[in-house]
Design a protein around this motif. Structure first.
Motif, PDB file in Angstrom:
ATOM      1  N   LYS A 106      12.342 -34.759 -45.000  1.00  0.00           N
ATOM      2  CA  LYS A 106      11.540 -35.817 -44.385  1.00  0.00           C
ATOM      3  C   LYS A 106      11.142 -36.924 -45.358  1.00  0.00           C
ATOM      4  O   LYS A 106      11.003 -38.081 -44.954  1.00  0.00           O
ATOM      5  CB  LYS A 106      10.293 -35.208 -43.740  1.00  0.00           C
ATOM      6  CG  LYS A 106      10.626 -34.314 -42.550  1.00  0.00           C
ATOM      7  CD  LYS A 106       9.388 -33.679 -41.949  1.00  0.00           C
ATOM      8  CE  LYS A 106       9.763 -32.780 -40.787  1.00  0.00           C
ATOM      9  NZ  LYS A 106       8.597 -32.054 -40.233  1.00  0.00           N
ATOM     10  N   PHE A 107      10.920 -36.579 -46.628  1.00  0.00           N
ATOM     11  CA  PHE A 107      10.499 -37.604 -47.569  1.00  0.00           C
ATOM     12  C   PHE A 107      11.480 -37.771 -48.722  1.00  0.00           C
ATOM     13  O   PHE A 107      11.132 -38.292 -49.770  1.00  0.00           O
ATOM     14  CB  PHE A 107       9.098 -37.278 -48.102  1.00  0.00           C
ATOM     15  CG  PHE A 107       8.046 -37.344 -47.039  1.00  0.00           C
ATOM     16  CD1 PHE A 107       7.443 -38.551 -46.716  1.00  0.00           C
ATOM     17  CD2 PHE A 107       7.688 -36.214 -46.336  1.00  0.00           C
ATOM     18  CE1 PHE A 107       6.494 -38.619 -45.719  1.00  0.00           C
ATOM     19  CE2 PHE A 107       6.727 -36.272 -45.334  1.00  0.00           C
ATOM     20  CZ  PHE A 107       6.131 -37.478 -45.026  1.00  0.00           C
ATOM     21  N   ALA A 108      12.685 -37.339 -48.528  1.00  0.00           N
ATOM     22  CA  ALA A 108      13.746 -37.571 -49.510  1.00  0.00           C
ATOM     23  C   ALA A 108      14.957 -38.116 -48.773  1.00  0.00           C
ATOM     24  O   ALA A 108      15.244 -39.313 -48.824  1.00  0.00           O
ATOM     25  CB  ALA A 108      14.086 -36.281 -50.263  1.00  0.00           C
ATOM     26  N   ALA A 109      15.666 -37.267 -48.041  1.00  0.00           N
ATOM     27  CA  ALA A 109      16.864 -37.719 -47.332  1.00  0.00           C
ATOM     28  C   ALA A 109      16.533 -38.807 -46.315  1.00  0.00           C
ATOM     29  O   ALA A 109      17.225 -39.834 -46.237  1.00  0.00           O
ATOM     30  CB  ALA A 109      17.528 -36.525 -46.646  1.00  0.00           C
ATOM     31  N   VAL A 110      15.470 -38.618 -45.527  1.00  0.00           N
ATOM     32  CA  VAL A 110      15.112 -39.614 -44.514  1.00  0.00           C
ATOM     33  C   VAL A 110      14.647 -40.903 -45.163  1.00  0.00           C
ATOM     34  O   VAL A 110      15.055 -42.007 -44.779  1.00  0.00           O
ATOM     35  CB  VAL A 110      14.023 -39.058 -43.572  1.00  0.00           C
ATOM     36  CG1 VAL A 110      13.492 -40.158 -42.654  1.00  0.00           C
ATOM     37  CG2 VAL A 110      14.597 -37.923 -42.730  1.00  0.00           C
TER      38      VAL A 110
END
Length: 363
Positions: A106-110
């Motif tokens: 959620k807070f890396a890939a996205v």
């Protein structure tokens, strides 16, 4: 700002998207497809990331009048969250997949994809607060609604990630969020919250792990090494577990026994009395700091479970190792769990618990 609103299909993320829109941002709703076979994930009242959730998210976006897309993150989720979960249990540790999902998905890939597409930030329905310090640092603090506070599972976020995050619900209480959703005409206003692990369809973690790992027989023993029973896999046990041990033979003192230790190579599970679960120190690895790493000794509080109590503690950092002395001993803490560090309400950072020091019984 151009904002991606991560819409899970629940009431919180829908209201968070609405508030980001009210704040004047250019909002696009995005639902994350996390399973290669969504029907294998939970559905209904206990659901998360299912087909039903995707449809609920789309309807909420339509009601808000914002664009909506589904981003396929199933490969990343399988590699970074599901496979990690299995590997950690196979190694005798107890992971928290929600922290892993926040950190890696959620807070890396996205966020990486959002920034690459020209967006400025990602908004979610997490209950936490962001504040800008005097030096310009973005601080993360506990939510106003302490019963819903999710800063623990966000303790893996770095300063760079926090600078591109929005948590519109941090200053609200859940009852007000549901009332607001109803006023806005969002169908998810009364939808129950999701629970447990989304990729374990029936909630039977031990059964799910057995399918993945197969039989790995071992013994359940007491602290003297006496074999109490055999088992099919140490992954079915967690430190501090009391229920489901099926020991048959009562303890000499007649008191309940708890899982004290799991040795994954031999498959030996050691049980003993509750007082032997008390931990007064721990060592963490792979620290992640929301800002600058603490220098010297930090007098702080730490949280060791997603909905656990805070414990007064002293913390020192030695490179990639974190040493924590607990002034308030904790019970049943397992390697693989996260220790999240607080300075008042501010989240300092987190680390993965590598080992614990068991408090010696008094008397």
């Amino acid at each position: 700002m151009r904002v991606v609103a991560a819409m899970s299909g629940g009431v919180d993320s829908a209201v968070a998207a609405a508030r980001a829109l009210d704040a004047g941002h250019d909002v696009t709703g995005v639902h994350l497809a996390l399973s290669r076979n969504p029907r294998s994930y939970r559905s209904g009242a206990r659901g998360c990331c299912s087909i039903e959730d995707s449809n609920d998210a789309r309807r909420a976006a339509d009601a808000l009048g914002i664009p909506f897309f589904v981003w396929d993150m199933s490969e990343e989720f399988a590699d970074e969250v599901v496979d990690d979960f299995v590997a950690e249990y196979a190694a005798g540790r107890t992971p928290n997949p929600c922290l892993r999902c926040n950190e890696k998905i959620k807070f890396a890939a996205v966020l990486d994809r959002a920034l690459a597409l020209g967006f400025d930030a990602v908004a979610t329905g997490h209950y936490a607060q962001l504040r800008t310090a005097a030096d310009g640092t973005i601080e993360m603090h506990r939510a106003t609604d302490h019963g819903k506070d999710q800063s623990y599972v966000l303790g893996v976020l770095t300063q760079e990630q926090l600078a591109h995050s929005l948590f519109p619900l941090g200053g609200s209480v859940k009852t007000d969020v549901r009332a607001e959703a109803a006023e806005r005409g969002l169908q998810v206003a009364t939808k129950p919250d999701s629970h447990d692990i989304c990729f374990v369809a029936d909630g039977d973690n031990a059964g799910w792990l057995a399918e993945k790992l197969g039989p790995r027989p071992g013994s359940v023993v007491d602290e003297q090494g006496t074999v109490l029973r055999e088992h099919d896999g140490a992954y079915a046990f967690t430190i501090g577990q009391r229920r489901g041990l099926r020991l048959g033979v009562p303890a000499d003192d007649g008191k309940p026994r708890f899982v004290l230790d799991i040795e994954p190579v031999s498959g030996t599970v050691t049980v003993g009395p509750r007082e032997r679960l008390q931990v007064d120190a721990l060592e963490g690895i792979r620290p992640l700091w929301c800002g600058t790493a603490p220098a010297g000794t930090l007098e702080c509080t730490v949280q060791l479970r997603a909905h656990g109590d805070e414990h007064r503690a002293s913390l020192t950092v030695d490179g990639d190792r974190v040493h924590v002395t607990l002034h308030d001993p904790a019970s049943g803490i397992a390697p693989g769990q996260a220790v999240v560090v607080y300075d008042g309400t501010r989240v300092v950072g987190s680390a993965t618990i590598a080992r614990t020091h068991r408090r010696e019984p008094v008397g």
